[in-house]
Each structure stands twice: as C-alpha cells, then as structure tokens.
Write a protein that holds these residues in place. Structure first.
Motif, PDB file in Angstrom:
ATOM      1  N   TYR A  32       0.767  -1.182   0.240  1.00 35.20           N
ATOM      2  CA  TYR A  32      -0.032  -0.003   0.067  1.00 35.20           C
ATOM      3  C   TYR A  32       0.796   1.182  -0.047  1.00 35.20           C
ATOM      4  O   TYR A  32       0.296   2.242   0.270  1.00 35.20           O
ATOM      5  N   THR A  71       2.183   5.990   3.260  1.00 32.02           N
ATOM      6  CA  THR A  71       0.880   6.766   3.524  1.00 32.02           C
ATOM      7  C   THR A  71       1.221   7.743   4.770  1.00 32.02           C
ATOM      8  O   THR A  71       2.371   7.715   5.489  1.00 32.02           O
ATOM      9  N   SER A 108      -0.774   0.189  -4.062  1.00 23.00           N
ATOM     10  CA  SER A 108      -2.097   0.447  -4.530  1.00 23.00           C
ATOM     11  C   SER A 108      -2.702   0.998  -3.345  1.00 23.00           C
ATOM     12  O   SER A 108      -3.109   0.116  -2.558  1.00 23.00           O
ATOM     13  N   ASN A 109      -3.253   2.195  -3.099  1.00 23.58           N
ATOM     14  CA  ASN A 109      -3.966   2.615  -2.049  1.00 23.58           C
ATOM     15  C   ASN A 109      -4.359   4.082  -2.299  1.00 23.58           C
ATOM     16  O   ASN A 109      -3.498   4.655  -2.755  1.00 23.58           O
ATOM     17  N   PHE A 110      -5.567   4.327  -1.917  1.00 29.00           N
ATOM     18  CA  PHE A 110      -5.955   5.668  -2.095  1.00 29.00           C
ATOM     19  C   PHE A 110      -5.185   6.752  -1.344  1.00 29.00           C
ATOM     20  O   PHE A 110      -5.155   7.810  -1.697  1.00 29.00           O
ATOM     21  N   ARG A 111      -4.504   6.487  -0.304  1.00 33.63           N
ATOM     22  CA  ARG A 111      -3.624   7.186   0.410  1.00 33.63           C
ATOM     23  C   ARG A 111      -2.138   7.175  -0.071  1.00 33.63           C
ATOM     24  O   ARG A 111      -1.376   8.048   0.583  1.00 33.63           O
ATOM     25  N   CYS A 112      -1.887   6.716  -1.017  1.00 31.45           N
ATOM     26  CA  CYS A 112      -0.433   6.160  -1.329  1.00 31.45           C
ATOM     27  C   CYS A 112       0.315   7.511  -1.748  1.00 31.45           C
ATOM     28  O   CYS A 112      -0.315   8.236  -2.695  1.00 31.45           O
ATOM     29  N   GLU A 113       1.378   7.837  -1.491  1.00 31.77           N
ATOM     30  CA  GLU A 113       2.246   8.998  -1.647  1.00 31.77           C
ATOM     31  C   GLU A 113       3.551   8.463  -2.053  1.00 31.77           C
ATOM     32  O   GLU A 113       4.335   9.552  -2.615  1.00 31.77           O
TER      33      GLU A 113
END
Length: 356
Positions: free
Chosen positions: A61, A64, A87-92
């Motif tokens: 992920y 984050t 893969s993660n919506f918060r991944c930076e």
C-alpha cells in the motif's frame, strides 16, 4: 544490484539491494507484524537496529501519512519481497523511494523465514548489509562482533519541549523516543500534553505542576540510561500519577532497584498475548523490545506484577504499591498493532482525576 547480508556467525544471504547502497553494520532483529511497515520504520525504538520483516510481501500500500516520528530510524531493512506496484487511495510514494530518501540500506529477495529461524535459535546477532561483491569475511566478522548499539536515546529524543493543546489534565510526556500516537492518545482524551526532551531535569517537570507524567518508549539498553534513571527516582518520590510504556517501564523498574536483562530475540510484532493479572483477561498487544524487567528482582513492597507475557511468562507490567504509578512493557497506543489495551490510557485518566 546484488546485496549481501552477513551475520556475525558467518552466515551470508544474497539478495537485491534496496534503498541506500552504503555499507551498514547493526543489530539484526525481526518483526512479525503483517501490516504497519511504515509505523515500524518510523518507530524510534528501532534506532541502532536493522529490521527483518517476517511477512513475505512488504510495501503493497506504499507510503501513507502514518509516520510515528519525523523520520525513519532503523539502520537497515530486510524483506522477502517488495511490492513493485503499491495501490492505496492514500499512497504518496513507494517504499523503495522512501528508503533512498531516508538513506537506509536494505536487502530484498532473501529467505526471511530461514533468517528468522537462525535469530530465534541462536539469538539476536549483529550483521552487515553490503553491495561489495568482494567482501572479506575475515575482516568483517571481527567488526560485527565488536558492534554495540550504544547511547541511542539522545539521538531520538526531541530537541526542545513542545505542547499539544488541550482542555483537560496537564500531562508531562518524557520523550525517550516516543511514538506520536502516545501523545495523540492522551490529546484525544482532552489532555494538554507537554513533550520534554529525555535529558530534562525532574525539578523542571515537577515545577510545571502536571496532573500526570508519561514515560515513553525508546531504544537501546535501559541500563545505559544512568542519568535518566536518577531523574526518574525523583519523579517517583512525588505524588504525581505516572504511566510508563516500554523503555519507560524498564527505567522506572531500574529506578526502584529491579534488574533488566536482554531477551534471546526480543518481542517485536502486533500479535503478542499479555495477561492482565487484575482481571485474568488476555489481550493481544503490540510490542517492540529486546530487554525485559526481571520479575524475580522486584521488591514486593515496592511493586507487584500486573501483566505477564502468555507465551514465555516474562514481565509485561508493574503496579507500584502505595503510589499512583503503573507501567507496561507493551504498547497500548499500538501503531501498528491491535487496540485491545487502549483502555490503559483511560485508567491513567481516572488515576489523574482521582489524584485531584
């Protein structure tokens, strides 16, 4: 690029270089957490150590906003496989780039299960990560055996005190390498938290008239913190409620004549069962420590065991007789790990209210 992990017993693992390519010598420890790798990387208690993640896939992920301190602290990072496509919506970003930014050398593609079995059977040992294919064992092994972690608390503590505003009780948090979630757990309960550097004198803490004192987690051998232990003795002799976690637990025990010792391979992960001896309930806890308090060395007139480790029977907490003081070896603030023992912060809140 090839990389090599060389243990002080002469064992060599060959894998792929990740992160920085500089040579690294450190104490090699393993963590059994299945998630929370970023919190592990940013836990100051890992200063002076290189971490083996036993879970086979790390970084899935990405990076984050879950850092537990201002930077990453381990000397090195050792994994079976790094995720190539986080893969993660918060991944930076990726963990690979994070390790390079933090200048942490690592190795991937080795059999971490075999490595962990070696550390469990022979005990924690020192090791080197290098990308030099012409390494010389005769030169390296003496260096590995000579390595010591040394004073790491002074490296991880804050430079100056700071305050997290709140409308409730005033808590003085001694930062020996505190994870952010300790102060956050208090702040969320309304506390005004003042975080103090590890070298702060007890007189300054007492003069601020806190409603409670928190002794944080931190890295290294507790017996090396001689000056800090002397200040904790002064704090013990007040009537101020005190709650201590991990290194703080060990330091309070040493301040009261108990002994600590190094565990064979430590407790690190988010799945350690501890038994609360006040209600005989078992909680799953987050842990990160290589030393423990010797339960047999505690004067029963000073303190009694409050928690024990279900797996090996080691001491996991103390309640001090005639004092508003209790301490635990595990991490009730978690991050990463289960939240089972978060109720201990509520116990501390009740202790402060009762003291008023």
């Amino acid at each position: 690029m090839k990389a090599f992990l060389i243990l002080e017993d002469g064992t060599v693992f060959t894998g792929t270089s990740i992160g920085s390519t500089k040579d690294m010598i450190s104490e090699i420890v393993f963590n059994t957490s299945m998630t929370g790798y970023l919190e592990v990387l940013t836990d100051p208690s890992y200063a002076g150590q290189a971490v083996v993640m036993t879970y086979p896939l790390i970084g899935n992920y990405g990076i984050t906003p879950d850092m537990e301190s201002r930077k990453a602290w381990p000397d090195g990072y050792i994994v079976r496989e790094l995720s190539r496509m986080p893969s993660n919506f918060r991944c930076e970003g990726t963990i690979q780039d994070f390790l390079k930014e933090q200048d942490i050398p690592g190795i991937a593609g080795i059999d971490t299960r075999a490595l962990t079995k070696i550390l469990r059977e022979k005990g924690t040992m020192n090791g080197m990560i290098t990308t030099n294919e012409n390494y010389n064992l005769d030169e390296i092994l003496p260096k590995l055996k000579a390595y010591t972690v040394g004073d790491v608390v002074s490296k991880v503590t804050c430079d100056e005190k700071y305050v997290l505003e709140g409308n409730g009780p005033k808590v003085a948090l001694m930062d020996f390498g505190a994870k952010k979630n300790i102060a956050k757990s208090l702040n969320e309960r309304g506390c005004e938290v003042t975080v103090y550097p590890a070298g702060t004198k007890a007189e300054e803490i007492i003069a601020s008239e806190p409603d409670g004192i928190m002794l944080s987690n931190g890295p290294g051998d507790p017996e090396t913190c001689v000056s800090i232990i002397e200040e904790i003795k002064k704090l013990y002799n007040t009537d101020i409620p005190i709650f201590a976690i991990c290194l703080g637990h060990q330091l309070m025990a040493l301040a009261n004549g108990a002994k600590t010792y190094k565990l064979k391979y430590g407790h690190r992960g988010g799945n350690h069962p501890v038994k609360d001896l006040t209600n005989n309930r078992v909680y799953i806890s987050s842990q990160n420590h290589g030393y423990a308090v010797d339960g047999t060395s505690i004067d029963p007139k000073v303190a009694k065991e409050a928690f024990i480790n279900v797996n090996d029977g080691t001491n996991e907490g103390l309640a001090y007789e005639g004092k508003n003081i209790f301490t635990v070896q595990f991490h009730p603030e978690a991050c990463p790990g289960p939240l089972d023992s978060g109720y201990l912060f509520d116990r501390f809140m009740d202790m402060m209210k009762g003291a008023k």
